[in-house]
Design a protein around this motif. Structure first.
Motif, PDB file in Angstrom:
ATOM      1  N   ASN A   1       0.824  -1.210   0.000  1.00 14.92           N
ATOM      2  CA  ASN A   1       0.000   0.000   0.000  1.00 14.92           C
ATOM      3  C   ASN A   1       0.859   1.260   0.000  1.00 14.92           C
ATOM      4  O   ASN A   1       0.546   2.249  -0.677  1.00 14.92           O
ATOM      5  CB  ASN A   1      -0.927   0.003   1.207  1.00 14.92           C
TER       6      ASN A   1
ATOM      7  N   ARG B   1       2.289   1.808  -3.491  1.00 12.06           N
ATOM      8  CA  ARG B   1       1.261   2.334  -4.400  1.00 12.06           C
ATOM      9  C   ARG B   1       0.982   3.808  -4.132  1.00 12.06           C
ATOM     10  O   ARG B   1       0.704   4.579  -5.046  1.00 12.06           O
ATOM     11  CB  ARG B   1      -0.023   1.521  -4.262  1.00 12.06           C
TER      12      ARG B   1
ATOM     13  N   ARG C   1      -5.966   2.054   6.765  1.00 11.57           N
ATOM     14  CA  ARG C   1      -6.545   0.764   6.361  1.00 11.57           C
ATOM     15  C   ARG C   1      -5.938   0.330   5.037  1.00 11.57           C
ATOM     16  O   ARG C   1      -5.933   1.060   4.055  1.00 11.57           O
ATOM     17  CB  ARG C   1      -8.058   0.878   6.223  1.00 11.57           C
ATOM     18  N   SER C   2      -5.418  -0.887   5.026  1.00 10.90           N
ATOM     19  CA  SER C   2      -4.759  -1.411   3.832  1.00 10.90           C
ATOM     20  C   SER C   2      -5.771  -2.022   2.870  1.00 10.90           C
ATOM     21  O   SER C   2      -6.686  -2.746   3.282  1.00 10.90           O
ATOM     22  CB  SER C   2      -3.732  -2.482   4.214  1.00 10.90           C
ATOM     23  N   GLU C   3      -5.551  -1.748   1.583  1.00 11.90           N
ATOM     24  CA  GLU C   3      -6.229  -2.541   0.562  1.00 11.90           C
ATOM     25  C   GLU C   3      -5.484  -3.864   0.428  1.00 11.90           C
ATOM     26  O   GLU C   3      -4.283  -3.950   0.694  1.00 11.90           O
ATOM     27  CB  GLU C   3      -6.240  -1.808  -0.775  1.00 11.90           C
ATOM     28  N   ILE C   4      -6.191  -4.889   0.021  1.00 13.30           N
ATOM     29  CA  ILE C   4      -5.589  -6.216  -0.123  1.00 13.30           C
ATOM     30  C   ILE C   4      -5.334  -6.479  -1.602  1.00 13.30           C
ATOM     31  O   ILE C   4      -6.232  -6.271  -2.430  1.00 13.30           O
ATOM     32  CB  ILE C   4      -6.500  -7.315   0.455  1.00 13.30           C
TER      33      ILE C   4
ATOM     34  N   ASP D   1     -11.247 -12.830   0.409  1.00 13.07           N
ATOM     35  CA  ASP D   1     -11.981 -11.573   0.518  1.00 13.07           C
ATOM     36  C   ASP D   1     -12.693 -11.501   1.859  1.00 13.07           C
ATOM     37  O   ASP D   1     -13.900 -11.742   1.956  1.00 13.07           O
ATOM     38  CB  ASP D   1     -12.987 -11.467  -0.643  1.00 13.07           C
TER      39      ASP D   1
ATOM     40  N   ASP E   1     -13.296  -8.845   3.333  1.00 17.99           N
ATOM     41  CA  ASP E   1     -14.180  -7.676   3.310  1.00 17.99           C
ATOM     42  C   ASP E   1     -15.637  -8.071   3.106  1.00 17.99           C
ATOM     43  O   ASP E   1     -16.545  -7.408   3.608  1.00 17.99           O
ATOM     44  CB  ASP E   1     -13.766  -6.717   2.189  1.00 17.99           C
TER      45      ASP E   1
ATOM     46  N   ASN F   1      -4.232  -5.451  11.048  1.00 20.17           N
ATOM     47  CA  ASN F   1      -5.069  -4.998   9.939  1.00 20.17           C
ATOM     48  C   ASN F   1      -6.501  -5.486  10.057  1.00 20.17           C
ATOM     49  O   ASN F   1      -7.441  -4.778   9.676  1.00 20.17           O
ATOM     50  CB  ASN F   1      -4.471  -5.474   8.609  1.00 20.17           C
TER      51      ASN F   1
ATOM     52  N   ASP G   1      -9.792  -3.265   9.697  1.00 16.76           N
ATOM     53  CA  ASP G   1     -10.822  -3.554   8.701  1.00 16.76           C
ATOM     54  C   ASP G   1     -12.192  -3.716   9.350  1.00 16.76           C
ATOM     55  O   ASP G   1     -13.197  -3.168   8.867  1.00 16.76           O
ATOM     56  CB  ASP G   1     -10.467  -4.834   7.936  1.00 16.76           C
TER      57      ASP G   1
ATOM     58  N   THR H   1     -13.607  -0.438  10.393  1.00 18.65           N
ATOM     59  CA  THR H   1     -13.998   0.355   9.229  1.00 18.65           C
ATOM     60  C   THR H   1     -15.369  -0.067   8.712  1.00 18.65           C
ATOM     61  O   THR H   1     -16.157   0.769   8.239  1.00 18.65           O
ATOM     62  CB  THR H   1     -12.947   0.211   8.118  1.00 18.65           C
TER      63      THR H   1
END
Length: 737
Positions: free
Chosen positions: A18, A21, A159-162, A263, A265, A285, A289, A292
């Motif tokens: 992350n 990026r 918060r990290s995206e996966i 996933d 999420d 994390n 998550d 969030t």
């Protein structure tokens, strides 16, 4: 440049992905993974360039400097982000090469081994970023003086995206099975997630499930743990015991262990609660998550950074349970399962708190700001000034065993140590400095100079030594004369100079007197020896050793109180009253069993070499210095370490007033570290004005700090100046400890 300890689909590497990026739009970002893993392809696609994984580095850590050298030569990064303490081995080289390092410390020092990893990171990185206060406190427990180091920051990560698995790969994203199986749509779901590992406290998750079921058998609980590593058929270290715990707790189908999913999420919104059962987890994390998504996270006080964040808000503090108290956690779960309106309010509060706390773009922006500011502080002008002046003493700057490849690297090292440990305003004003730092050269105190030139050194960030050199090395309270050994051809220091010398030595370890006598033999002078010890048996041992001494001597038996200071002051009183001696020295058979025994041996050798002799005639040198300068009151070994008052300031202030010193004691000063020195008797007379008795000294075993002895050690140069005399140093080149 971003260093990653591995490329696994776990917390720190995903955070690193992350960060890459977030930075790649403004920089060319070089990714350096130390190990392989499932997200190697994602890292290659995100970064400007990703090096081959440094798989051999853990097997051959001696190659770290060569690797870092190649990385610097090839890329010359503006700054480096070291994402995890496990990237520690490259940090010192980058720092010495003028490349600032922002180190992200995601771990608890309590489970970081060997502890030398901490020195590589905390002793060299420009900026340290922790995700929770408890990880800072853990680090400070295992790394002395961290609380005084410059550049320590508490910044919870965003918060990290996966990374989305590539189609067709083993980790290809698949829709996960719903949390509630068919027929159990009314279940109250408590979710847990992470690798099945002792650190994650999965057995506490199981224990909480069992307790909740016992407390409220009427509630249809469904506890679900999702993560890899649960394999009781083959993994005998933890899984087999968890499996037995689940069976013996009679949990039936109210607890399910599920393999990892791609996933999570999609599953968070299906959970009623998230139970973070970790026993040591900096800022996981999965908790970020869950919050969030508005899922209340129940966790244990002192076990995870999440607890600090939840406890900081009155609307969510009830989610923090006593440390690892599974029964309390079960009670809270039962209450929330029964109070749907309260649970709804908690979900909104948790989500609001997560949105205010965990913001990845802001987190990356703050890291980048730290890195850019550190790069701007790297003053190449000061490096060049110091290197060109050849003012550095390598054996002062470098700890035993360290090396520097060039003058520029040596200058960088000296500047880093000043900036991290001496240069912050807090450090300079803080009396209780608990971590010494190494100075650049003999005869110069950077802290005193910086305070006298505050705008340049503290506001503008100039290095004190460089600024001093640039301004012509002006004399002041920050500098003193340093005497080098007399030339071998000179023997005018002995009886010829007309000064009468006595040397007091206290020997709790009488076997060390042979070393003293051997060193004395390197001198023309034969000072009168007054040796003290605590028992008659030790006295006989000392007398036997003194039989071969060519000067006069005496041995006294004294009480075992006051270490070496207690015996010194009565000897000093006799010397002053008798008027027989112009100069008195003080040494002792020092050993440091309470700290590092080898360090204690090096320290004693250093002091004996500089004050008595060995390679050079340092007793002769000291006596000659007093003969040359009638205003000289105290000679002490030039020590590479800058040490402060530690826990002794209040007591020292009280003693100073009794000595007639009315001015406040300065925070920056030097003293004879180890309490060995040469002095005129008049320079020490203020110490006799204290009128101390044996009962004033601490009983043995005496504490390592904060006693009358430690206060007097630091007051010796103030006593000399109170007597109207000056202070100087003795230095044998290339000695250190």
């Amino acid at each position: 440049m971003v260093l990653l300890h591995e490329a696994s689909r776990t917390g720190a590497p995903i955070l690193g992905w992350n960060i890459i990026r977030g930075l790649v739009g403004r920089y060319q970002v070089i990714c350096v993974p130390f190990g392989g893993g499932e997200i190697e392809g994602d890292l290659r696609r995100a970064a400007t360039f990703t090096t081959a994984a440094l798989l051999w580095l853990r097997r051959k850590p001696q190659s770290a400097d060569a690797i870092a050298h190649a990385l610097v030569a090839n890329y010359r990064p503006l700054y480096v982000i070291a994402n995890s303490v496990e990237t520690h081995c490259l940090v010192p080289y980058f720092a010495r090469s003028g490349i600032p390092v922002v180190a992200l410390f995601h771990e608890f020092a309590a489970y970081t081994r060997p502890l030398s990893k901490l020195e590589d990171v905390f002793g060299w990185a420009d900026e340290l970023v922790f995700s929770s206060q408890m990880t800072i406190e853990s680090a400070a427990t295992y790394y002395q003086g961290l609380e005084l180091r410059a550049g320590v920051h508490l910044i919870p990560q965003g918060r990290s995206e996966i990374p989305i698995p590539k189609a067709g790969s083993p980790a290809e994203r698949r829709p996960p099975e719903p949390l509630r199986p068919k027929g159990r749509e009314e279940a109250f779901v408590v979710l847990g997630a992470g690798s099945v590992h002792l650190r994650k406290g999965v057995e506490l998750f199981v224990a909480t499930a069992a307790a909740a079921r016992r407390l409220r058998p009427d509630i249809p609980f469904l506890f679900i743990w999702i993560g890899d590593g649960f394999d009781p058929q083959r993994e005998l270290g933890y899984s087999i015991y968890l499996d037995e715990q689940i069976k013996r707790s009679d949990l039936g189908d109210s607890l399910i262990m599920r393999p990892p999913v791609d996933d999570l999420d999609a599953l968070y919104p299906q959970a009623d609660l998230f139970l973070l059962s970790s026993r040591l987890d900096p800022q996981p994390n999965v908790a970020i998550d869950a919050m969030t998504f508005g899922v209340p996270v129940l966790c244990f006080e002192g076990a995870a950074g999440t607890a600090e964040i939840l406890a900081s808000d009155p609307t969510t503090s009830q989610l923090v349970m006593p440390h690892l108290d599974a029964h309390a956690a079960a009670g809270a779960i039962c209450r929330l399962a029964s109070e749907s309106s309260e649970l709804v309010q908690l979900k909104m509060s948790v989500q609001r708190l997560a949105q205010a706390t965990f913001d990845m773009p802001t987190y990356i922006e703050r890291l980048d700001a730290l890195g850019r500011a550190a790069a701007e502080r790297r003053n190449t002008r000061d490096v060049e000034l110091i290197a060109a002046a050849n003012a550095l003493d390598p054996s002062f700057v470098l700890a035993p065993g360290e090396e520097a490849a060039s003058r520029a690297v040596l200058a960088q090292t000296a500047m880093i140590r000043w900036r991290l440990w001496g240069g912050s305003t807090v450090e300079l004003a803080h009396a209780n400095r608990s971590r010494p730092y190494r100075r650049a050269c003999a005869g110069f105190h950077p802290g005193i100079y910086a305070l006298a030139h505050e705008d340049a050194c503290l506001v503008d960030g100039r290095d004190p030594l460089a600024h001093w050199i640039e301004n012509g090395q002006p004399a002041g309270a920050w500098s003193r004369r340093v005497y080098s050994p007399l030339p071998a051809a000179r023997d005018d220091a002995g009886r010829a100079v007309g000064l009468r010398a006595a040397l007091h030595g206290h020997f709790h370890y009488p076997e060390l007197v042979d070393d003293l006598l051997a060193r004395l033999s390197a001198n023309q002078s034969r000072p009168h020896l007054i040796l003290t010890c605590e028992t008659e048996a030790k006295a006989e041992q000392l007398r036997s050793a003194l039989a071969a001494y060519q000067g006069t001597s005496q041995v006294r038996v004294v009480p075992n109180r006051g270490r070496d200071i207690g015996p010194l002051l009565p000897v000093l009183a006799d010397v002053i009253s008798g008027g027989e001696y112009d100069v008195i020295g003080h040494v002792h058979g020092k050993r440091s069993h309470s700290t590092d025994a080898q360090m204690g041996e090096r320290w004693r050798d250093f002091l004996f070499e500089n004050l008595v002799g060995g390679r050079f005639a340092m007793v002769d040198t000291a006596i000659a210095a007093f003969a040359e300068d009638a205003s000289l009151g105290l000679l002490m070994a030039e020590d590479p370490h800058v040490v402060g008052w530690n826990a002794n300031l209040d007591l020292a202030q009280t003693l100073a007033r009794r000595m007639g010193i009315d001015q406040p004691l300065p925070m920056q000063f030097d003293f004879p570290l180890g309490t060995m020195f040469w002095a005129r008797p008049a320079a020490l007379k203020p110490l006799l004005d204290l009128r101390l008795t044996v009962d004033d000294y601490p009983e043995e075993p005496a504490p390592d700090d904060g006693t009358l002895l430690h206060a007097i050690e630091r007051l010796i140069p103030f006593a000399a100046r109170q007597a109207g005399l000056s202070v100087a140093g003795l230095r044998v080149a290339n000695t250190t400890w």
